[in-house]
Design a protein around this motif. Structure first.
Motif, mmCIF file in Angstrom:
data_model
loop_
_atom_site.group_PDB
_atom_site.id
_atom_site.type_symbol
_atom_site.label_atom_id
_atom_site.label_comp_id
_atom_site.label_asym_id
_atom_site.label_seq_id
_atom_site.Cartn_x
_atom_site.Cartn_y
_atom_site.Cartn_z
ATOM 1 N N LEU A 184 24.709 64.700 61.305
ATOM 2 C CA LEU A 184 23.910 65.345 60.269
ATOM 3 C C LEU A 184 22.573 65.748 60.867
ATOM 4 N N PHE A 185 22.158 66.961 60.573
ATOM 5 C CA PHE A 185 20.884 67.477 61.056
ATOM 6 C C PHE A 185 20.013 67.787 59.843
ATOM 7 N N SER A 186 18.836 67.195 59.808
ATOM 8 C CA SER A 186 17.973 67.380 58.647
ATOM 9 C C SER A 186 16.849 68.384 58.913
ATOM 10 N N ASP A 187 16.735 68.838 60.153
ATOM 11 C CA ASP A 187 15.696 69.809 60.473
ATOM 12 C C ASP A 187 16.180 70.724 61.597
ATOM 13 N N ASN A 188 15.347 71.596 62.049
ATOM 14 C CA ASN A 188 15.719 72.548 63.101
ATOM 15 C C ASN A 188 15.351 72.066 64.497
ATOM 16 N N LYS A 189 15.032 70.797 64.644
ATOM 17 C CA LYS A 189 14.637 70.265 65.947
ATOM 18 C C LYS A 189 15.838 69.896 66.813
ATOM 19 N N GLY A 190 17.031 69.946 66.249
ATOM 20 C CA GLY A 190 18.228 69.644 67.017
ATOM 21 C C GLY A 190 18.507 68.170 67.197
ATOM 22 N N ILE A 191 17.834 67.343 66.420
ATOM 23 C CA ILE A 191 18.063 65.903 66.508
ATOM 24 C C ILE A 191 18.946 65.507 65.338
ATOM 25 N N GLY A 192 20.137 65.025 65.659
ATOM 26 C CA GLY A 192 21.095 64.674 64.624
ATOM 27 C C GLY A 192 21.274 63.181 64.501
ATOM 28 N N LYS A 193 21.868 62.789 63.395
ATOM 29 C CA LYS A 193 22.160 61.389 63.132
ATOM 30 C C LYS A 193 23.674 61.240 63.063
ATOM 31 N N ALA A 194 24.235 60.319 63.860
ATOM 32 C CA ALA A 194 25.678 60.083 63.857
ATOM 33 C C ALA A 194 26.068 59.330 62.596
ATOM 34 N N VAL A 195 27.097 59.844 61.926
ATOM 35 C CA VAL A 195 27.620 59.216 60.711
ATOM 36 C C VAL A 195 29.141 59.244 60.773
ATOM 37 N N ASP A 196 29.770 58.498 59.890
ATOM 38 C CA ASP A 196 31.223 58.527 59.812
ATOM 39 C C ASP A 196 31.688 59.899 59.325
ATOM 40 N N ILE A 197 32.846 60.307 59.789
ATOM 41 C CA ILE A 197 33.430 61.572 59.358
ATOM 42 C C ILE A 197 33.808 61.434 57.881
ATOM 43 N N PRO A 198 33.442 62.403 57.057
ATOM 44 C CA PRO A 198 33.807 62.339 55.640
ATOM 45 C C PRO A 198 35.330 62.204 55.469
ATOM 46 N N ALA A 199 35.748 61.403 54.530
ATOM 47 C CA ALA A 199 37.171 61.112 54.308
ATOM 48 C C ALA A 199 37.998 62.373 54.135
ATOM 49 N N GLU A 200 37.462 63.365 53.436
ATOM 50 C CA GLU A 200 38.234 64.577 53.172
ATOM 51 C C GLU A 200 38.415 65.444 54.416
ATOM 52 N N MET A 201 37.721 65.119 55.496
ATOM 53 C CA MET A 201 37.828 65.897 56.731
ATOM 54 C C MET A 201 38.554 65.157 57.849
ATOM 55 N N LYS A 202 38.875 63.894 57.651
ATOM 56 C CA LYS A 202 39.434 63.084 58.736
ATOM 57 C C LYS A 202 40.739 63.631 59.298
ATOM 58 N N ASP A 203 41.649 64.087 58.456
ATOM 59 C CA ASP A 203 42.926 64.605 58.959
ATOM 60 C C ASP A 203 42.728 65.853 59.809
ATOM 61 N N GLU A 204 41.885 66.754 59.338
ATOM 62 C CA GLU A 204 41.623 67.985 60.089
ATOM 63 C C GLU A 204 40.936 67.679 61.416
ATOM 64 N N VAL A 205 39.953 66.778 61.389
ATOM 65 C CA VAL A 205 39.233 66.407 62.613
ATOM 66 C C VAL A 205 40.190 65.758 63.612
ATOM 67 N N LYS A 206 41.063 64.889 63.139
ATOM 68 C CA LYS A 206 42.036 64.221 64.018
ATOM 69 C C LYS A 206 42.957 65.253 64.667
ATOM 70 N N SER A 207 43.420 66.206 63.887
ATOM 71 C CA SER A 207 44.296 67.244 64.413
ATOM 72 C C SER A 207 43.589 68.085 65.474
ATOM 73 N N LEU A 208 42.360 68.492 65.192
ATOM 74 C CA LEU A 208 41.591 69.292 66.152
ATOM 75 C C LEU A 208 41.267 68.488 67.407
ATOM 76 N N HIS A 209 40.939 67.212 67.233
ATOM 77 C CA HIS A 209 40.654 66.336 68.376
ATOM 78 C C HIS A 209 41.883 66.222 69.272
ATOM 79 N N ASP A 210 43.037 65.970 68.666
ATOM 80 C CA ASP A 210 44.271 65.831 69.443
ATOM 81 C C ASP A 210 44.590 67.114 70.205
ATOM 82 N N SER A 211 44.396 68.247 69.567
ATOM 83 C CA SER A 211 44.642 69.534 70.215
ATOM 84 C C SER A 211 43.701 69.741 71.396
#
Length: 71
Positions: free
Chosen positions: A5-32
């Protein structure tokens, strides 16, 4: 396998868990992506086929090799 998550334009992000509704898509893209990286090197491909996964170091090395071979 984190979301950032990025809260400003400085390019500093905060690592968070992948939202539940995106986990399947992220897993598929990661595997590919992992499969594409493994295909860049016969040794990596053999390890991936045998073990079913690659270490972060192997992924980084394979990605660099794949990108440099495309130039």
């Amino acid at each position: 396998m984190k979301a950032y998550l990025f809260s400003d334009n400085k390019g500093i992000g905060k690592a968070v868990d992948i939202p539940a509704e995106m986990k399947d898509e992220v897993k598929s893209l990661h595997d590919s992506l992992v499969e594409d990286i493994a295909e860049a090197d016969d040794e990596l491909m053999n390890k991936y086929l045998e073990a079913g996964e690659l270490s972060d170091e192997e992924l980084n090395t394979g990605l660099k090799k794949s990108v440099s071979s495309e130039v």
